[in-house]
Motif scaffolding. Structure first.
Motif, PDB file in Angstrom:
ATOM      1  N   GLY B  38       0.825  -1.211   0.000  1.00 22.43           N
ATOM      2  CA  GLY B  38       0.000   0.000   0.000  1.00 22.43           C
ATOM      3  C   GLY B  38       0.854   1.254   0.000  1.00 22.43           C
ATOM      4  O   GLY B  38       2.068   1.206   0.246  1.00 22.43           O
ATOM      5  N   GLU B  39       0.194   2.367  -0.270  1.00 20.20           N
ATOM      6  CA  GLU B  39       0.883   3.664  -0.278  1.00 20.20           C
ATOM      7  C   GLU B  39       1.609   3.886   1.054  1.00 20.20           C
ATOM      8  O   GLU B  39       1.043   3.654   2.118  1.00 20.20           O
ATOM      9  N   TYR B  68      -1.581  -1.819  -3.419  1.00 19.46           N
ATOM     10  CA  TYR B  68      -0.446  -1.765  -4.343  1.00 19.46           C
ATOM     11  C   TYR B  68       0.082  -0.371  -4.664  1.00 19.46           C
ATOM     12  O   TYR B  68       1.108  -0.253  -5.348  1.00 19.46           O
ATOM     13  N   LEU B  69      -0.563   0.693  -4.172  1.00 26.21           N
ATOM     14  CA  LEU B  69      -0.154   2.037  -4.633  1.00 26.21           C
ATOM     15  C   LEU B  69       1.248   2.454  -4.180  1.00 26.21           C
ATOM     16  O   LEU B  69       1.772   3.454  -4.655  1.00 26.21           O
ATOM     17  N   GLY B  70       1.857   1.713  -3.287  1.00 26.48           N
ATOM     18  CA  GLY B  70       3.241   2.027  -2.902  1.00 26.48           C
ATOM     19  C   GLY B  70       4.279   1.342  -3.765  1.00 26.48           C
ATOM     20  O   GLY B  70       5.484   1.550  -3.586  1.00 26.48           O
ATOM     21  N   VAL B  72       5.048   1.359  -7.207  1.00 28.86           N
ATOM     22  CA  VAL B  72       5.856   2.076  -8.206  1.00 28.86           C
ATOM     23  C   VAL B  72       6.916   2.937  -7.509  1.00 28.86           C
ATOM     24  O   VAL B  72       8.068   2.995  -7.936  1.00 28.86           O
TER      25      VAL B  72
END
Lengths: 304, 304
Positions: B38-39, B68-70, B72
């Motif tokens: 996560g972010e 999943y936003l963390g 990249v």
């Protein structure tokens, strides 16, 4: 009119504990404008009591992750928290593609509309012109298409001299015309010139945000006389070669930019993770431009 | 063999101060496996001293942003910090498209290769089989394609009984065969049966990660007898309708899942931001399954 900026992130791309990548919240006349949105911006807003729901406009300078990776999470949260009012978004054209692909695969249809305007880093242009401010892009020189943003207050109304107004018992309906510069004709026919009834308005204030750029004169004209200039200062000047290679600025150069463009105050940020302590960066910028502050997490600076 | 999980995030989609969205770091025999990202996961790794550079495999359960936003940002940081060794990534097929579009527009070419294997949420399949563990997907029932992950230790070798080995002065080169169950023939021709020289190996331990799912029996067979079961518990059971609508589980149901599948220990997480205090969620799960713990930020649980 309130005009202040709260720093949500001060770090550049590689992470460092207790700093966050770039984001800043501008409060202009109690409207919230977000500039850049690095990963973790939502948490920073919670930490510093910036109400995400109140953001009306978001400006993204460029598509390096440390400037936008918090955006999709923020949009999702606004959606989950029931936002329906429109959001205005400005940034490089592919930003919408990046957002849309992620919404698509998470099967999310936002409950609020996004009005997107693509920025063009090759020209300066007005993005927004409302009752309080004009926002225009500042074309910068980075490795990928990048713009800064210049926030200029609208020219203010003239200020009534209260004791003169009272003395002449001028009725309220005349105030609006007086503020615009009209003279006042009393019931007895006497003409009172506007400059005996009002004072010049405050100078319009401005905030110039220069994020991620090679130091260069190309954008200096545009940011001249900024009330507050934010300029990235990723490195100490001892690393000028690295700054040039990566299209970044040193603290010394940020000081020079403020000096040459006659800024009233300079904020520096976007610090490389190699600097655990920021005092050397501050000292270096101050050696050129004394009225410099560190734009670090949680600090609020009034643009005055 | 070390087998432990450190919790990096315990919150569900809407943000709450001081909790982070889902991520967990598994340390198995000193290899690091990241589950969901996560972010803000990078910041959490810095905070809890998990070395991002040591991560070899990343497993993403599904494409809701809080999982999943963390990613990249993490990949970019590994790149900027000079990683060249391969990274193995597992997740829904569109994940690579989401990563690639962002790398493209930031004009980043990662210095390290990513070996990606797409998961298929409709079947259970083995993703990884190495010297230490077997990892397989657990098909879950969420609003979009979602898998959990089951980490099972390989069957261990038999354990030598040190005093018997010393007594018989068995030379070291025989040890490997003994651990596999062979008998030992002494120089005088005496045959010593393996079960007089070794003990049964420790039971292989397992960690079942069930993230974001409607409570249901479909995955119970697969997770039966887990040493530690992590199960999402987004809501209190008073909100069962909301849990069903959003395809999530209540704390009570998480306790039931642990009880019915004969888990040794239950960890609960993915808490709705509406719960400022988590004790009610813990109490509710414990009312069904007493050996329950809150999977909250910074806690490390040994799988034993």
């Amino acid at each position: 009119m309130r005009f202040e900026v709260t720093i949500l992130g001060s770090s550049s791309a590689t992470p460092i504990y207790n700093r966050n990548p770039t984001s800043q919240a501008l409060n202009i006349n109690d409207h919230l404008y977000l500039i850049d949105c690095g990963e973790g911006t939502q948490q920073q807003m919670l930490r510093f009591d910036i109400k995400a729901s109140r953001i009306s406009h978001i400006f993204i300078s460029h598509l390096h992750g440390d400037h936008y990776l918090g955006l999709v999470g923020l949009l999702s949260s606004l959606h989950l928290n029931g936002r329906t009012k429109p959001l205005y978004l400005y940034g490089p054209a592919p930003l919408m593609e990046i957002i849309e692909i992620q919404l698509k695969y998470s099967e999310t249809t936002l409950q609020f509309p996004i009005t997107f305007k693509a920025t063009d880093a090759s020209i300066k242009e007005v993005l927004l012109d409302n009752q309080d401010i004009i926002v225009e892009t500042i074309p910068l020189q980075h490795r990928i298409a990048t713009t800064g943003f210049l926030f200029r207050q609208k020219k203010r109304s003239r200020k009534l001299i209260k004791e003169r107004i009272d003395q002449l018992a001028i009725p309220v309906p005349y105030f609006s015309a007086l503020k615009k510069g009209a003279d006042y004709t009393a019931p007895d026919g006497t003409i009172h010139k506007n400059d005996t009834l009002t004072l010049d308005p405050d100078e319009p204030r401005s905030y110039a945000y220069c994020s991620d750029t090679l130091y260069g004169e190309s954008y200096f004209d545009q940011i001249t006389d900024a009330t507050v200039l934010y300029h990235e200062a990723t490195f100490l000047h001892a690393m000028i070669d690295r700054a040039n290679d990566t299209h970044h600025t040193t603290a010394l150069q940020a000081g020079e930019a403020a000096l040459k463009t006659n800024a009233k105050k300079l904020l520096i940020g976007h610090f490389s993770a190699r600097y655990k302590n920021l005092i050397e960066l501050l000292d270096e910028a101050r050696s050129i431009f004394p009225n410099t502050e560190l734009a670090i997490e949680g600090k609020t600076f009034v643009i005055e």
